[in-house]
Design a protein around this motif. Structure first.
Motif: not given
Length: 98
Positions: A21-25, A34-42, A54-56, A80-86
């Motif tokens: 994941p990454w932040e945008e402002n 939150e990135p999605k797998p290749h099969w996701a629509s968005d 919302c949808y990206y 973001m916290m879950r991803s950083r902890a992982m």
């Protein structure tokens, strides 16, 4: 390697190729994408401190005017916290090598 270095390296990829994941402002509204797998629509964009998403594609087109939906338990900060902890756990286990 550090967690920050891993996030920075992933951030150099185009949005569609990122795996973390990454932040945008925009106009004072901050979301975590939150990135999605290749099969996701968005991908999904979660408001940083609110339980809304919302949808990206909508975020890219409309910024803060995007249509956000309530989410019962997830804020962008949570994503973001879950991803950083992982990543931190994987570093501690030696799964990342420079």
């Amino acid at each position: 390697m550090t967690v920050d270095e891993i996030f920075a390296e992933d951030g150099r990829n185009p949005a569609a190729d990122r795996s973390l994941p990454w932040e945008e402002n925009r106009d004072g509204v901050v979301v975590v994408v939150e990135p999605k797998p290749h099969w996701a629509s968005d991908m999904a964009a979660f408001r940083l401190t609110d339980r809304a998403w919302c949808y990206y594609a909508d975020w890219c087109a409309n910024g803060p005017g995007a249509r956000f939906f309530g989410h019962p338990d997830t804020r962008g900060d949570d994503v973001m916290m879950r991803s950083r902890a992982m990543i931190a756990r994987e570093l501690a286990e030696g799964l990342w090598v420079p």
